[in-house]
Scaffold this motif. Structure first.
Motif, PDB file in Angstrom:
ATOM      1  N   THR A 184       0.797  -1.368   0.159  1.00  0.00           N
ATOM      2  CA  THR A 184      -0.125  -0.082  -0.088  1.00  0.00           C
ATOM      3  C   THR A 184       0.921   1.246  -0.043  1.00  0.00           C
ATOM      4  O   THR A 184       0.374   2.343   0.348  1.00  0.00           O
ATOM      5  CB  THR A 184      -0.902   0.160   1.074  1.00  0.00           C
ATOM      6  N   GLY A 185       2.080   1.145  -0.068  1.00  0.00           N
ATOM      7  CA  GLY A 185       2.997   2.227  -0.134  1.00  0.00           C
ATOM      8  C   GLY A 185       2.865   3.090  -1.290  1.00  0.00           C
ATOM      9  O   GLY A 185       2.631   2.468  -2.593  1.00  0.00           O
ATOM     10  N   ASN A 186       2.834   4.555  -1.323  1.00  0.00           N
ATOM     11  CA  ASN A 186       2.861   5.383  -2.476  1.00  0.00           C
ATOM     12  C   ASN A 186       4.440   5.801  -2.753  1.00  0.00           C
ATOM     13  O   ASN A 186       5.268   5.448  -2.305  1.00  0.00           O
ATOM     14  CB  ASN A 186       2.094   6.464  -2.169  1.00  0.00           C
ATOM     15  N   LYS A 187       4.542   6.712  -3.829  1.00  0.00           N
ATOM     16  CA  LYS A 187       6.120   6.968  -4.144  1.00  0.00           C
ATOM     17  C   LYS A 187       6.608   7.792  -3.091  1.00  0.00           C
ATOM     18  O   LYS A 187       7.910   7.616  -3.120  1.00  0.00           O
ATOM     19  CB  LYS A 187       5.790   7.493  -5.719  1.00  0.00           C
ATOM     20  N   GLY A 229      10.862   8.271  -1.631  1.00  0.00           N
ATOM     21  CA  GLY A 229      11.235   9.629  -1.670  1.00  0.00           C
ATOM     22  C   GLY A 229      11.910   9.662  -0.028  1.00  0.00           C
ATOM     23  O   GLY A 229      13.006   9.712   0.088  1.00  0.00           O
ATOM     24  N   VAL A 230      10.988   9.435   1.058  1.00  0.00           N
ATOM     25  CA  VAL A 230      11.540   9.405   2.244  1.00  0.00           C
ATOM     26  C   VAL A 230      11.815   8.069   2.877  1.00  0.00           C
ATOM     27  O   VAL A 230      12.105   8.360   4.265  1.00  0.00           O
ATOM     28  CB  VAL A 230      10.564  10.393   3.266  1.00  0.00           C
ATOM     29  N   PRO A 289       1.155  -1.816  -6.154  1.00  0.00           N
ATOM     30  CA  PRO A 289       0.128  -1.130  -7.185  1.00  0.00           C
ATOM     31  C   PRO A 289       0.305   0.207  -7.355  1.00  0.00           C
ATOM     32  O   PRO A 289      -0.014   1.024  -8.304  1.00  0.00           O
ATOM     33  CB  PRO A 289      -1.243  -1.799  -7.028  1.00  0.00           C
ATOM     34  N   ILE A 290       0.625   0.912  -6.145  1.00  0.00           N
ATOM     35  CA  ILE A 290       0.434   2.534  -6.268  1.00  0.00           C
ATOM     36  C   ILE A 290       1.914   3.045  -5.844  1.00  0.00           C
ATOM     37  O   ILE A 290       2.111   4.308  -5.692  1.00  0.00           O
ATOM     38  CB  ILE A 290      -0.683   2.999  -5.204  1.00  0.00           C
ATOM     39  N   ALA A 291       2.865   2.399  -6.162  1.00  0.00           N
ATOM     40  CA  ALA A 291       4.161   2.892  -5.640  1.00  0.00           C
ATOM     41  C   ALA A 291       4.814   3.778  -6.647  1.00  0.00           C
ATOM     42  O   ALA A 291       5.709   4.588  -6.376  1.00  0.00           O
ATOM     43  CB  ALA A 291       5.132   1.742  -5.378  1.00  0.00           C
ATOM     44  N   ASP A 292       4.239   4.078  -7.799  1.00  0.00           N
ATOM     45  CA  ASP A 292       4.746   5.036  -8.555  1.00  0.00           C
ATOM     46  C   ASP A 292       3.646   6.379  -8.668  1.00  0.00           C
ATOM     47  O   ASP A 292       3.760   7.048  -9.349  1.00  0.00           O
ATOM     48  CB  ASP A 292       4.721   4.632 -10.072  1.00  0.00           C
ATOM     49  N   LEU A 293       2.819   6.194  -7.632  1.00  0.00           N
ATOM     50  CA  LEU A 293       1.840   7.494  -7.631  1.00  0.00           C
ATOM     51  C   LEU A 293       2.258   8.440  -6.310  1.00  0.00           C
ATOM     52  O   LEU A 293       2.404   7.964  -5.326  1.00  0.00           O
ATOM     53  CB  LEU A 293       0.263   7.002  -7.223  1.00  0.00           C
ATOM     54  N   MET A 294       2.283   9.550  -6.780  1.00  0.00           N
ATOM     55  CA  MET A 294       2.530  10.411  -5.643  1.00  0.00           C
ATOM     56  C   MET A 294       1.389  10.647  -4.660  1.00  0.00           C
ATOM     57  O   MET A 294      -0.024  10.164  -5.118  1.00  0.00           O
ATOM     58  CB  MET A 294       2.767  12.059  -6.260  1.00  0.00           C
TER      59      MET A 294
END
Length: 262
Positions: A138-141, A146-147, A162-167
């Motif tokens: 469930t991690g985002n970009k 980033g951090v 699935p959402i790791a390339d989404l800000m």
């Protein structure tokens, strides 16, 4: 961002991956936050088996209420969604009692927080193994690349992201399109490891909008020293987290033989 097309593309990608892997679908840890809500909805859109798992550990009531609201809504919308609740509070308490006492309060709090995340990862993989499912991250970009705001081998231990390339801002746009409950859309982001009163912004010292801005500035090659005031402070925070959390983002170091040692 072409929100509808992105949602459709991610759902198709998830479905194709699961079918190629020979599994029945996905398991998602649902926390009451925007990232897990969007991820579980995208998984539900595949039409495959989706298991939403609540894993409270001394969880604040707000998180529990939002998670249950989302799961109930998702089950109404998608017949392929089911849920389980694994109460890990007694497991966590027993584990902590078996560990040494003492240490600085801040260090112990961080260590126990990471332990909660790792217990949840183990729980998700148990459910995945028992049901022939993959664990959807469930991690985002901003968090993942980033951090590094996640627990190594905790919420960072997944099969697919699935959402790791989404800000983070893009996750919210998807959330609105996917009809994520308003209570989740408006809630302050929190990892839920230290109580509802400690938001992600409280811990990091900057909001996701600010971190996203910093990530974009550095991606464009701008120098930290060219900024002043709050902008400089945000960039310093971002750079500090990014630097010390590289061990999460890079592959595990492997010592390799040189030809003269074989």
């Amino acid at each position: 961002m072409q929100t509808e097309k992105v949602a459709t593309a991610i759902a198709k990608w998830l479905k194709d991956y699961a079918l190629n892997a020979g599994v029945k679908g996905y398991v998602v840890g649902v926390s009451g936050g925007i990232d897990s809500a969007v991820t579980s909805t995208l998984c539900a859109m595949t039409g495959l088996d989706v298991l939403c798992v609540e894993m409270p550990i001394h969880q604040h009531a707000d998180h529990v209420t939002r998670a249950q609201e989302h799961i109930a809504q998702l089950k109404e919308r998608f017949v392929n969604v089911r849920d389980e609740r694994s109460d890990l509070t007694p497991v966590f308490d027993t584990f902590v009692k078996a560990m040494p006492d003492g240490g600085p309060d801040a260090v112990r709090a961080l260590t126990e927080g990471n332990t909660r995340a790792r217990l949840r990862m183990t729980t998700l993989y148990f459910h995945a193994g028992m049901n022939s499912l993959l664990v959807a991250g469930t991690g985002n970009k901003v968090e993942d690349f980033g951090v590094g705001f996640y627990t190594k081998y905790g919420d960072g231990g997944v099969d697919i992201s699935p959402i790791a390339d989404l800000m983070k801002s893009e996750v919210y746009k998807l959330g609105a399109h996917l009809k994520v409950p308003e209570s989740i859309m408006k809630a302050a982001p929190s990892d839920g490891l230290y109580g509802a009163e400690r938001t992600d912004e409280d811990q990091i010292g900057a909001s996701y909008d600010e971190l996203e801005w910093a990530m974009n500035q550095l991606a464009e090659g701008k120098s930290i020293d060219s900024f002043t005031g709050r902008e400089k402070e945000i960039l310093d925070i971002y750079f500090s987290y990014n630097t010390r959390n590289q061990h999460k983002m890079k592959p595990i170091p492997v010592w390799e033989f040189t030809h003269n040692l074989r």
